[in-house]
Design an enzyme around this catalytic site. Structure first.
Site, short mmCIF file in Angstrom:
data_model
loop_
_atom_site.label_atom_id
_atom_site.label_comp_id
_atom_site.label_asym_id
_atom_site.label_seq_id
_atom_site.Cartn_x
_atom_site.Cartn_y
_atom_site.Cartn_z
CE LYS A 58 61.99 -21.35 -57.81
NZ LYS A 58 62.70 -22.60 -57.55
O1 G3P Z 1 62.85 -24.71 -54.01
C1 G3P Z 1 64.02 -24.08 -53.59
C2 G3P Z 1 64.96 -25.09 -53.08
O2 G3P Z 1 65.43 -25.86 -54.14
C3 G3P Z 1 66.09 -24.57 -52.28
O3 G3P Z 1 66.40 -25.59 -51.41
O4 G3P Z 1 67.76 -26.88 -49.85
O5 G3P Z 1 68.85 -25.35 -51.53
O6 G3P Z 1 67.62 -24.41 -49.58
P1 G3P Z 1 67.74 -25.55 -50.54
#
Ligand code: G3P
Length: 213
Positions: free
Chosen positions: A83
């Site tokens: 990633k």
């Molecule tokens: O896959 C990316 C994710 O983990 C980010 O999620 O909820 O931190 O925006 P969030």
């Protein structure tokens, strides 16, 4: 649509994988930090639980450092996907890793322009962030639809992973918009099976079954 789980928690991965519907796993530095463990240790365990793409994110800012961290990570298992951040350095690293046959997932994508860069750099996967786009007052559904259109217009092979999914609505609009994959946090994943009418129906059937005994 393939369903990935968005967590670095081994117990959650084991539980959700036991249902047979988890095709891959995504992690990020925040999710790894939450577990209080080293990235490599977590990744070693995850590859033994899920036979599908496992995203491990580099923590470096410079292309050369990203590549140097990515190569040993990619050697942990054939399913490892590196990633990379949506930055010029990340794009450069994507091109280099792609030329070495290493699979990549360009993350933190919020626009079609960014998507074009990642796809041109040969990204295997691209992660538009739905929840964070929503938080900023933009239409996540439109972004996914637009990236799918551009991808298909030019025949890029990059697969779209709808990420930053906070609720079932995000998941459902991602599937309607044509995302190839959704990466889903455990709490949202668990809700997928739930519906009040299913619960009501189960109760009706259970009561009926008691009646015939
Ligand atoms: O896959 C990316 C994710 O983990 C980010 O999620 O909820 O931190 O925006 P969030």
């Amino acid at each position: 649509m393939k369903l990935f789980i968005d967590t670095a928690n081994i117990q959650d991965i084991r539980e959700m994988a036991s249902y047979g519907i988890v095709s891959g796993v995504t992690t990020n530095p925040s999710l790894i930090a939450k577990e209080g463990r080293k990235l490599e240790d977590v990744i070693h365990e995850i590859v033994s639980l899920v036979d599908g793409p496992i995203s491990a994110e580099v923590a470096e800012g410079k292309c050369e450092d990203m590549v140097n961290q990515a190569i040993p990570l990619s050697k942990i298992h054939k399913n490892i996907v590196i990633k990379l951040p949506m930055t010029w350095e990340g794009i450069k690293a994507c091109k280099i890793l792609t030329s070495k046959g290493i699979h990549t997932n360009v993350t933190l994508c919020f626009s079609v322009s960014q998507a074009l860069l990642a796809m041109e750099a040969g990204a295997t996967y691209l992660s538009p962030f739905m929840g964070r786009l929503d938080d900023a007052g933009f239409e996540a559904e439109e972004l996914i639809q637009d990236i799918v259109t551009v991808r298909d217009n030019y025949g890029y092979e990059t697969k779209l992973i709808a990420a930053s999914i906070r609720n079932l609505h995000h998941l459902e609009i991602a599937s309607l918009a044509g995302a190839d994959i959704a990466t889903i946090p455990t709490a949202v994943f668990k809700k997928m099976v739930e519906h009040p009418l299913t619960e009501k129906g189960l109760q009706i059937f259970a009561d009926a079954a008691k009646g015939v005994k």
